[in-house]
Design a protein around this motif. Structure first.
Motif, PDB file in Angstrom:
ATOM      1  N   LEU A   1       0.826  -1.206   0.000  1.00 51.83           N
ATOM      2  CA  LEU A   1       0.000   0.000   0.000  1.00 51.83           C
ATOM      3  C   LEU A   1       0.861   1.258   0.000  1.00 51.83           C
ATOM      4  CD1 LEU A   1      -2.699  -1.153   2.566  1.00 51.83           C
ATOM      5  CD2 LEU A   1      -3.065  -0.728   0.117  1.00 51.83           C
ATOM      6  N   GLU A   2       1.969   1.213   0.751  1.00 52.56           N
ATOM      7  CA  GLU A   2       2.859   2.370   0.811  1.00 52.56           C
ATOM      8  C   GLU A   2       3.544   2.604  -0.532  1.00 52.56           C
ATOM      9  OE1 GLU A   2       6.775   3.928   3.335  1.00 52.56           O
ATOM     10  OE2 GLU A   2       5.753   2.059   3.889  1.00 52.56           O
ATOM     11  N   LEU A   3       4.000   1.528  -1.156  1.00 55.27           N
ATOM     12  CA  LEU A   3       4.668   1.656  -2.455  1.00 55.27           C
ATOM     13  C   LEU A   3       3.690   2.146  -3.517  1.00 55.27           C
ATOM     14  CD1 LEU A   3       7.079   1.354  -4.309  1.00 55.27           C
ATOM     15  CD2 LEU A   3       6.599  -1.107  -4.463  1.00 55.27           C
ATOM     16  N   LYS A   4       2.473   1.632  -3.507  1.00 56.57           N
ATOM     17  CA  LYS A   4       1.469   2.073  -4.478  1.00 56.57           C
ATOM     18  C   LYS A   4       1.167   3.555  -4.305  1.00 56.57           C
ATOM     19  CE  LYS A   4      -3.064   0.961  -6.381  1.00 56.57           C
ATOM     20  NZ  LYS A   4      -4.233   0.056  -6.342  1.00 56.57           N
ATOM     21  N   LYS A   5       1.075   3.994  -3.047  1.00 52.91           N
ATOM     22  CA  LYS A   5       0.821   5.406  -2.778  1.00 52.91           C
ATOM     23  C   LYS A   5       1.956   6.278  -3.286  1.00 52.91           C
ATOM     24  CE  LYS A   5      -0.191   8.575   1.049  1.00 52.91           C
ATOM     25  NZ  LYS A   5      -0.371   8.692   2.511  1.00 52.91           N
ATOM     26  N   LEU A   6       3.206   5.805  -3.113  1.00 54.04           N
ATOM     27  CA  LEU A   6       4.375   6.546  -3.586  1.00 54.04           C
ATOM     28  C   LEU A   6       4.363   6.701  -5.108  1.00 54.04           C
ATOM     29  CD1 LEU A   6       7.212   7.797  -3.154  1.00 54.04           C
ATOM     30  CD2 LEU A   6       8.136   5.476  -3.277  1.00 54.04           C
ATOM     31  N   ILE A   7       4.063   5.601  -5.817  1.00 53.76           N
ATOM     32  CA  ILE A   7       4.033   5.638  -7.280  1.00 53.76           C
ATOM     33  C   ILE A   7       2.914   6.552  -7.766  1.00 53.76           C
ATOM     34  CG2 ILE A   7       3.685   4.274  -9.379  1.00 53.76           C
ATOM     35  CD1 ILE A   7       4.984   1.916  -7.906  1.00 53.76           C
TER      36      ILE A   7
ATOM     37  N   VAL B   1      14.249   7.402  -9.799  1.00 55.64           N
ATOM     38  CA  VAL B   1      14.094   7.037  -8.404  1.00 55.64           C
ATOM     39  C   VAL B   1      15.237   7.656  -7.608  1.00 55.64           C
ATOM     40  CG1 VAL B   1      13.893   5.141  -6.762  1.00 55.64           C
ATOM     41  CG2 VAL B   1      13.063   4.870  -9.097  1.00 55.64           C
ATOM     42  N   SER B   2      14.908   8.485  -6.630  1.00 53.16           N
ATOM     43  CA  SER B   2      15.945   9.107  -5.809  1.00 53.16           C
ATOM     44  C   SER B   2      16.526   8.091  -4.848  1.00 53.16           C
ATOM     45  CB  SER B   2      15.356  10.276  -5.012  1.00 53.16           C
ATOM     46  OG  SER B   2      14.439   9.779  -4.059  1.00 53.16           O
ATOM     47  N   SER B   3      17.699   8.407  -4.314  1.00 64.26           N
ATOM     48  CA  SER B   3      18.342   7.493  -3.374  1.00 64.26           C
ATOM     49  C   SER B   3      17.485   7.305  -2.127  1.00 64.26           C
ATOM     50  CB  SER B   3      19.720   8.032  -2.984  1.00 64.26           C
ATOM     51  OG  SER B   3      19.604   9.323  -2.424  1.00 64.26           O
ATOM     52  N   THR B   4      16.769   8.359  -1.719  1.00 68.28           N
ATOM     53  CA  THR B   4      15.898   8.258  -0.555  1.00 68.28           C
ATOM     54  C   THR B   4      14.746   7.293  -0.815  1.00 68.28           C
ATOM     55  OG1 THR B   4      16.427  10.517   0.045  1.00 68.28           O
ATOM     56  CG2 THR B   4      14.455   9.554   1.033  1.00 68.28           C
ATOM     57  N   ALA B   5      14.158   7.408  -2.008  1.00 68.13           N
ATOM     58  CA  ALA B   5      13.043   6.528  -2.354  1.00 68.13           C
ATOM     59  C   ALA B   5      13.496   5.091  -2.398  1.00 68.13           C
ATOM     60  CB  ALA B   5      12.442   6.947  -3.691  1.00 68.13           C
ATOM     61  N   ILE B   6      14.672   4.851  -2.957  1.00 66.33           N
ATOM     62  CA  ILE B   6      15.202   3.482  -3.024  1.00 66.33           C
ATOM     63  C   ILE B   6      15.369   2.925  -1.620  1.00 66.33           C
ATOM     64  CG2 ILE B   6      17.217   2.113  -3.649  1.00 66.33           C
ATOM     65  CD1 ILE B   6      17.576   3.879  -6.069  1.00 66.33           C
ATOM     66  N   SER B   7      15.898   3.752  -0.721  1.00 67.79           N
ATOM     67  CA  SER B   7      16.088   3.316   0.654  1.00 67.79           C
ATOM     68  C   SER B   7      14.750   2.978   1.292  1.00 67.79           C
ATOM     69  CB  SER B   7      16.791   4.408   1.451  1.00 67.79           C
ATOM     70  OG  SER B   7      16.915   4.030   2.806  1.00 67.79           O
ATOM     71  N   ASP B   8      13.722   3.824   1.047  1.00 66.39           N
ATOM     72  CA  ASP B   8      12.408   3.576   1.609  1.00 66.39           C
ATOM     73  C   ASP B   8      11.824   2.273   1.118  1.00 66.39           C
ATOM     74  OD1 ASP B   8      11.391   7.094   1.533  1.00 66.39           O
ATOM     75  OD2 ASP B   8      12.568   5.938   2.995  1.00 66.39           O
ATOM     76  N   ILE B   9      12.002   2.010  -0.213  1.00 63.59           N
ATOM     77  CA  ILE B   9      11.434   0.785  -0.791  1.00 63.59           C
ATOM     78  C   ILE B   9      12.110  -0.446  -0.190  1.00 63.59           C
ATOM     79  CG2 ILE B   9      11.147  -0.533  -2.922  1.00 63.59           C
ATOM     80  CD1 ILE B   9      10.983   2.173  -4.371  1.00 63.59           C
ATOM     81  N   ARG B  10      13.437  -0.364  -0.009  1.00 67.99           N
ATOM     82  CA  ARG B  10      14.152  -1.518   0.530  1.00 67.99           C
ATOM     83  C   ARG B  10      13.676  -1.848   1.945  1.00 67.99           C
ATOM     84  NH1 ARG B  10      20.132   0.368  -1.500  1.00 67.99           N
ATOM     85  NH2 ARG B  10      19.994  -0.473  -3.608  1.00 67.99           N
ATOM     86  N   GLU B  11      13.384  -0.821   2.720  1.00 74.27           N
ATOM     87  CA  GLU B  11      12.929  -1.042   4.079  1.00 74.27           C
ATOM     88  C   GLU B  11      11.522  -1.623   4.112  1.00 74.27           C
ATOM     89  OE1 GLU B  11      15.519   2.673   5.945  1.00 74.27           O
ATOM     90  OE2 GLU B  11      13.309   2.658   6.003  1.00 74.27           O
TER      91      GLU B  11
END
Length: 386
Positions: free
Chosen positions: A360-366, A376-386
């Protein structure tokens, strides 16, 4: 770019269409004015399958169309594993050519098309005699592309013979860059650095598409000629052109692979300069940055490889697709800027588990950034990995 291997299989869904085609071509043998009646027409196809591009064509028209399609397949940089349309075009074109050859075994144009399809599927040895016979025949005597293809087939093992083929192609099409760049590469195999530089420069002057591989060939020739600074500039141009192409086509694995090779070439060129001029700190800085860029690229290539593995695994009937597997597929698609495919995986996931928090969080981000290709920013990549 070298295309992945494609194998020809006639499946049950198009068996009736092929059987009808054989009957039609048999009629052509005794009545050449008859049109290839309704090849691939809608009434002969399973529901939902597109009409064949060869529908309603005469044999000559079908072969001309086949030449157009095989040229398009050769020039395509899309991954066949990810493109059903190209696999379908390959199979349909090979079927048409084989049926024509069943009726007219001496049709050199059909043999030529089949040879080019064999090259695409990784069978150059089988292709070679077909293309040689074509250029020896009146049908292919003035076909510059056929001579260029022969040059490509001979370049690795018989570069001297390749040189003669490329020169024949140049005589027929002096304003086409492909034979010149082929000639440059053949001279590289023969260690003729100055000739390689000259032909690569000529190809670049004629090139209207801005091909990074041409700059890379020039850089290799200049390295062989020990003109390291010029080689470094050419390798830098190759990297920049590949990076621009990658930014416009981030889903093309062939572009990623080319860019990876151009980083390696640039490392080789700048390393030579750093060795030649040990007092120059700027070359050391360049090397450090190239290594970092190369590492970033290799990570993206790894993401694509992981995605291909997942997508293939999902075709296995015994696999039990889980929510976590779909999330991994969505996450990787997001990392390689394929947000549309990420959303498809997320929608499938949320049907299995509507409360999957990470999905749900990833869908909201997209959705917040909009569909399509985004960086994809480095911050976004970090968020997705977590």
């Amino acid at each position: 770019m070298t295309p992945a291997k494609t194998h020809h299989r006639i499946n049950q869904s198009n068996f009736k269409r092929i059987a009808a085609l054989v009957v039609t071509l048999s009629c052509i043998a005794t009545c050449p004015t008859v049109v290839v009646a309704q090849i691939g027409s809608a009434e002969m196809l399973p529901a939902g399958q597109k009409e064949s591009p060869y529908a309603g064509l005469t044999p000559d028209e079908a072969l001309n169309k086949a030449l157009e399609i095989v040229t398009k397949l050769e020039e395509s940089e899309r991954d066949p594993d990810e493109n059903q349309d190209e696999r379908t075009e390959y199979v349909e074109t090979l079927e048409i050519v084989e049926r024509v050859l069943e009726i007219d075994a001496f049709n050199k144009t059909a043999g030529y098309v089949k040879g080019r399809l064999f090259v695409l599927s990784g069978r150059p040895r089988a292709a070679l005699p077909m293309i040689e016979e074509y250029v020896a025949d009146a049908a292919g005597l003035n076909d510059w592309r056929a001579y260029r293809i022969l040059g490509d087939l001979y370049a690795q093992s018989f570069p001297k013979h390749a040189v003669s083929k490329y020169r024949q192609a140049i005589e027929l099409a002096e304003n086409e860059p492909e034979p010149y760049i082929g000639l440059a590469r053949a001279h590289l195999h023969l260690n003729n650095s100055q000739d390689a530089v000259e032909q690569a420069q000529h190809a670049i002057r004629l090139d209207k598409k801005g091909k990074a591989t041409y700059q890379a060939t020039l850089a290799k020739a200049l390295m062989m000629d020990r003109k390291f600074e010029d080689a470094a500039r050419a390798s830098e141009a190759a990297v920049k052109m590949s990076e621009e192409k990658f930014s416009n086509n981030p889903t093309l694995k062939s572009v990623l692979i080319d860019l990876q090779g151009h980083y390696d070439l640039r490392l080789e060129c700048v390393s030579a300069l750093a060795t030649l001029y040990p007092e120059r700190a700027d070359y050391i800085i360049d090397l450090a940055r190239i290594w970092q860029d190369k590492a970033d690229l290799e990570r993206v290539v790894s993401y694509h490889q992981a995605l291909v593995m997942i997508e293939r695994a999902k075709t296995y009937p015994q696999l039990k697709v889980s929510a976590e597997l779909l999330y991994e597929e969505a996450r990787l698609n997001r990392l390689v800027s394929r947000d549309d495919k990420a959303m498809m995986a997320l929608d499938q996931l949320l049907q299995l588990d509507p409360n999957h928090a990470a999905a749900l969080e990833l869908k909201k981000l997209i959705e917040s950034e909009g569909r399509g290709l985004t960086e994809v920013s480095s911050t976004a990549i970090s968020d997705i990995r977590e």
